[in-house]
Structure formats: C-alpha cells, structure tokens
Design a protein around this motif. Sequence first.
Motif, PDB file in Angstrom:
ATOM      1  N   GLY A   1       1.114  -1.295  -0.264  1.00 11.89           N
ATOM      2  CA  GLY A   1      -0.074   0.174   0.124  1.00 11.89           C
ATOM      3  C   GLY A   1       0.950   1.349   0.172  1.00 11.89           C
ATOM      4  N   LEU A   2      -0.082   2.805   0.460  1.00 16.87           N
ATOM      5  CA  LEU A   2       0.964   3.870   0.384  1.00 16.87           C
ATOM      6  C   LEU A   2       1.277   3.452   1.303  1.00 16.87           C
ATOM      7  CD1 LEU A   2      -1.978   5.535   1.170  1.00 16.87           C
ATOM      8  CD2 LEU A   2      -0.763   6.096  -0.805  1.00 16.87           C
ATOM      9  N   PRO A   3       3.147   3.422   0.943  1.00 19.27           N
ATOM     10  CA  PRO A   3       4.209   4.148   1.891  1.00 19.27           C
ATOM     11  C   PRO A   3       4.711   4.554   2.711  1.00 19.27           C
ATOM     12  CG  PRO A   3       4.912   5.949  -0.041  1.00 19.27           C
ATOM     13  CD  PRO A   3       3.403   4.810   0.671  1.00 19.27           C
ATOM     14  N   GLY A   4       5.041   4.010   4.194  1.00 25.40           N
ATOM     15  CA  GLY A   4       5.089   4.458   5.591  1.00 25.40           C
ATOM     16  C   GLY A   4       5.868   5.512   5.384  1.00 25.40           C
ATOM     17  N   GLY A   5       5.666   6.097   7.604  1.00 25.42           N
ATOM     18  CA  GLY A   5       7.099   7.339   7.639  1.00 25.42           C
ATOM     19  C   GLY A   5       5.853   8.519   7.079  1.00 25.42           C
ATOM     20  N   THR A   6       6.657   9.840   7.846  1.00 27.85           N
ATOM     21  CA  THR A   6       5.918  11.555   6.954  1.00 27.85           C
ATOM     22  C   THR A   6       6.560  12.052   6.603  1.00 27.85           C
ATOM     23  OG1 THR A   6       5.654  11.773  10.208  1.00 27.85           O
ATOM     24  CG2 THR A   6       5.858  13.798   8.540  1.00 27.85           C
ATOM     25  N   TRP A   7       5.614  12.698   5.349  1.00 25.29           N
ATOM     26  CA  TRP A   7       5.979  12.805   4.286  1.00 25.29           C
ATOM     27  C   TRP A   7       5.549  14.670   4.397  1.00 25.29           C
ATOM     28  CZ3 TRP A   7       7.841  10.717  -0.073  1.00 25.29           C
ATOM     29  CH2 TRP A   7       8.041   8.777   0.171  1.00 25.29           C
ATOM     30  N   ARG A   8       6.265  15.866   3.583  1.00 25.76           N
ATOM     31  CA  ARG A   8       6.272  16.448   3.654  1.00 25.76           C
ATOM     32  C   ARG A   8       5.590  17.329   2.282  1.00 25.76           C
ATOM     33  NH1 ARG A   8       9.286  20.595   2.241  1.00 25.76           N
ATOM     34  NH2 ARG A   8      11.369  19.614   2.351  1.00 25.76           N
ATOM     35  N   LEU A   9       4.218  18.461   1.983  1.00 27.48           N
ATOM     36  CA  LEU A   9       4.650  18.812   0.890  1.00 27.48           C
ATOM     37  C   LEU A   9       5.489  20.149   0.328  1.00 27.48           C
ATOM     38  CD1 LEU A   9       1.601  19.433  -0.828  1.00 27.48           C
ATOM     39  CD2 LEU A   9       1.702  21.918   0.126  1.00 27.48           C
ATOM     40  N   ALA A  10       5.678  19.333  -0.911  1.00 26.04           N
ATOM     41  CA  ALA A  10       6.955  20.106  -1.310  1.00 26.04           C
ATOM     42  C   ALA A  10       6.287  20.834  -3.021  1.00 26.04           C
ATOM     43  CB  ALA A  10       8.025  19.021  -2.002  1.00 26.04           C
ATOM     44  N   ALA A  11       5.362  20.503  -3.520  1.00 23.53           N
ATOM     45  CA  ALA A  11       4.575  21.192  -4.630  1.00 23.53           C
ATOM     46  C   ALA A  11       3.349  21.483  -4.615  1.00 23.53           C
ATOM     47  CB  ALA A  11       5.810  21.017  -5.670  1.00 23.53           C
ATOM     48  N   ILE A  12       3.093  22.034  -5.213  1.00 22.53           N
ATOM     49  CA  ILE A  12       1.001  22.382  -5.439  1.00 22.53           C
ATOM     50  C   ILE A  12       0.705  21.908  -6.593  1.00 22.53           C
ATOM     51  CG2 ILE A  12       0.860  23.783  -4.694  1.00 22.53           C
ATOM     52  CD1 ILE A  12      -1.429  23.201  -3.371  1.00 22.53           C
ATOM     53  N   GLN A  13       0.871  21.552  -7.793  1.00 24.35           N
ATOM     54  CA  GLN A  13      -0.039  22.008  -9.160  1.00 24.35           C
ATOM     55  C   GLN A  13      -1.642  22.287  -9.430  1.00 24.35           C
ATOM     56  OE1 GLN A  13       1.121  19.487 -12.059  1.00 24.35           O
ATOM     57  NE2 GLN A  13       0.003  20.204 -13.624  1.00 24.35           N
ATOM     58  N   ARG A  14      -1.838  23.010  -9.382  1.00 26.02           N
ATOM     59  CA  ARG A  14      -3.741  23.497  -9.374  1.00 26.02           C
ATOM     60  C   ARG A  14      -4.332  22.602 -10.148  1.00 26.02           C
ATOM     61  NH1 ARG A  14      -0.641  26.919  -5.576  1.00 26.02           N
ATOM     62  NH2 ARG A  14      -1.990  27.518  -3.830  1.00 26.02           N
ATOM     63  N   PRO A  15      -5.717  22.765 -10.687  1.00 27.42           N
ATOM     64  CA  PRO A  15      -6.138  21.826 -12.108  1.00 27.42           C
ATOM     65  C   PRO A  15      -5.846  23.395 -12.706  1.00 27.42           C
ATOM     66  CG  PRO A  15      -7.182  20.848 -10.028  1.00 27.42           C
ATOM     67  CD  PRO A  15      -6.488  22.111  -8.917  1.00 27.42           C
ATOM     68  N   GLY A  16      -5.628  23.051 -14.255  1.00 29.13           N
ATOM     69  CA  GLY A  16      -5.227  24.116 -15.118  1.00 29.13           C
ATOM     70  C   GLY A  16      -4.201  24.851 -14.739  1.00 29.13           C
ATOM     71  N   ALA A  17      -3.288  25.019 -13.640  1.00 22.79           N
ATOM     72  CA  ALA A  17      -2.129  25.188 -13.826  1.00 22.79           C
ATOM     73  C   ALA A  17      -0.723  25.306 -13.116  1.00 22.79           C
ATOM     74  CB  ALA A  17      -2.441  26.026 -12.664  1.00 22.79           C
ATOM     75  N   ALA A  18       0.452  26.079 -13.695  1.00 26.71           N
ATOM     76  CA  ALA A  18       1.420  24.947 -13.683  1.00 26.71           C
ATOM     77  C   ALA A  18       1.588  25.330 -12.224  1.00 26.71           C
ATOM     78  CB  ALA A  18       2.559  26.090 -14.186  1.00 26.71           C
ATOM     79  N   GLU A  19       3.263  24.128 -12.021  1.00 33.10           N
ATOM     80  CA  GLU A  19       3.442  22.991 -10.695  1.00 33.10           C
ATOM     81  C   GLU A  19       3.954  24.585 -10.299  1.00 33.10           C
ATOM     82  OE1 GLU A  19       5.266  19.146  -9.593  1.00 33.10           O
ATOM     83  OE2 GLU A  19       6.669  20.918  -9.453  1.00 33.10           O
ATOM     84  N   GLN A  20       3.768  25.141  -7.907  1.00 32.58           N
ATOM     85  CA  GLN A  20       4.662  25.639  -7.510  1.00 32.58           C
ATOM     86  C   GLN A  20       4.580  25.205  -6.622  1.00 32.58           C
ATOM     87  OE1 GLN A  20       1.376  28.314  -7.058  1.00 32.58           O
ATOM     88  NE2 GLN A  20       1.664  29.928  -8.491  1.00 32.58           N
TER      89      GLN A  20
END
Length: 389
Positions: free
Chosen positions: A171-190
């Motif tokens: 399943g999903l990998p364990g541990g804690t993951w931090r948000l590094a980027a967000i790509q909103r629908p229809g927009a470029a990744e930030q």
Amino acid sequence: MKDSRTTIVRALACCALAAIGGCGSGSGAGAPTAEPQAVLTGTVTYRERIALPPNARVEVRLEDVPPSGATPDEVAAQTVAVNGRQVPIPFELRYPKRSIDSSRRYTVRASITSADGELMFTTPMSYAVLTGGAPDGGVEIVVQRPGGGASPAAADAPVGDAAGPGGTTAGLPGGTWRLAAIQRPGAAEQPVGTDPRYTVAFANGRLSGLAHCNRYQGGYEQPAPGTLKVSPMAATLMACPGESIDSEFLRALGGATRYELRGDQLLLSYGDGGVLTFVRDEPAAGVERPASAVARTAADAAPGTAPAAEPRTFAFDCGGGLSFAARFSAGEMGLSAPKALGGEQLVLPIARSASGARYQQGETVFWNKGNLATIEYRGRRYVDCKSNP
C-alpha cells in the motif's frame, strides 16, 4: 486477341514485380513504413523469500494516466515466460514513440500469474516513467502478494537472494511526507517551502499530519492498487498567521483519488488534474537537542514527577473558574480550553525552553515547571495556573 494476351502477360509481370519491389517508376513506392518504436527496460522483483513455479508468467503494462484520475489507458504490454528463472525478471517493453505526449503522465505496473491464470503477485502502486523527469529505463518494479497472504502456487522453499533489495511495502509508503509542490488543476506546478509545513503520514487506514498551524486526522481506503479514497477528516481550527494554504491543502488531500511514487517523491492526484507532490520529511535544522535536555524536558512536562509511558492528563486551575486540561505525550501536548472560552481543543508541539517545558502553536503558549503553568491563549496571559491531576 493478341492485344488481349499481351495485356494479360503485362498484368502478370506487374504483379510479380509488385511482390519484389513494386510496379511503375520510383523505387520502393507504396512499400509500408515501420512505425518508430521505443523500449522501456527494467526488472520485476519481490521481497518475499519464496520461489516462482517454473511456468509462471510476468506481465508488464505501460499506462497513460488521465489528469481526471479516471482509469488509465493501456499504451503497451508485454508477457514474459519465467521458464524456471527467479526474480529479478528482466523485461523490455516496446511501445510506439508517437503514443507518448511529454505533457502527460505515464506509469508502469506488473503482475505475476501462475500457468492457470491465478494472480500470485501484483504492484501495490504504479511507477511513474518516461515524462516529468521520471526514468525511461532501468525501472525496478516491486510486486507483492495480493492481500499480503501466501501464494498457494508458489513453492515453500526459500530462495537464496531472490528477493530484490529494498522496495515498496504494501500500500501507501509509511513515514511522514512533507508537501514540496502543488499543481492546481489547470495551472503550473508551484513549489511549497519548508516553513510553514504541510505533512501527511499513512498508517493502517489512518492518516494524520500538519496543515500549517493546524493538526488533522482521518481515515483512508485503497479500493485498488494506486487508488485512494479519503474519508472526512477532523482538524483544529486555528487561524494560522501569515500566508497559509491550510484550507486548500486539506481540501486537496481530502479529494485525493490516486497515488504513485516518482523516484523519492509521493504524488497524490486530486480534482481535474491537481497534484500534491511530497518528499520524505526531514527534521528541521537546529531542532535536535542533547539527550540530557530532552530527558529534562520530559521530566518537567508532567507536573510533579516524570511522565508515565502512556499519555497523562492534568487540569490546570487558573482562577476565576477557568481550568485548562492538558494531555502530555511524546513531543507534543493537547490543550483543551475552558467551556467559558469556547472549549477549543489544540495540539501544541514542544518548543525550545531554557527551563521547564514549553509548548507552542502560533500565539498559543503553554509553559510549565512542576505544578505551575503559564498559559497564553487568545491574547490573554494566565499565570500561576496550578495543576490538579
């Protein structure tokens, strides 16, 4: 009659010429042109120390992932006969070059079946390939037994070093993951910075993490490998200072429908083309303290004595009929405000302190030494609050 025979002879000659190169002027005219092909290479392996039956089959599939999170479309597939070999099993998956669009996302998956079609191993998640910086060769696909149970078709005898190194757990990998980027629908990744932090951790059907100054928790399901369904989440409702995407982050996370690993990144897809990109969470620089300081803080955290192994709850009487409830655990505390002040429940992470134990989240501060505490809450400061276990 003679002209008719001549016409027939010429027609037959033309047919013969067509078979070896064509009729008429121009060399090779009308000959079919082979479609350009590319090759994706890699191996399929698993961690279990069991042998494959000699007649097992490995199937590898290259898929085009729609931005909407719908079912992926198959681009190419290959079936490899094991013929007595053991993992890792190499593959060379050929696909038409024209079928790859650099603006789209592609993943590869694998499964192992017995000769009678019984599913023995499958991928718990898809692996990103070809575009967006993902590898275009040398891909290691780690498969697992469906449901985590033993495969009846597999031999019971262990196999030397058959299991591949490392790999992804179920399943999903364990541990804690931090948000590094967000790509909103229809927009470029930030990109998203490390402060404030937005994190997620998955474990046994439960997810939790930080959304700037708020903490949240909820549940999740995996209807199929690579798919995700998040149940409604509960979160604290503090107004985070400065610029914050806490509400947007929680909405996107709650709407996630697919997940995949891309190198050392975890990608969660949501909405119509939105993507949350996470990296492994690393402790912030300068947060670690000497073991003696940690031990001293832990001892001061529970009023009067060192804390028990299980979290303990204390009531701090601040006078005037106001009493805060404090529940201490490793590295953080839960603070419940009096009903007269709204009854808000907060989670405060431990902070640096010259003496005693200090916990802080935004403008809310709890500092105690022994049985006395100072609490800063909603712009007011409550001093000499005494604990009543």
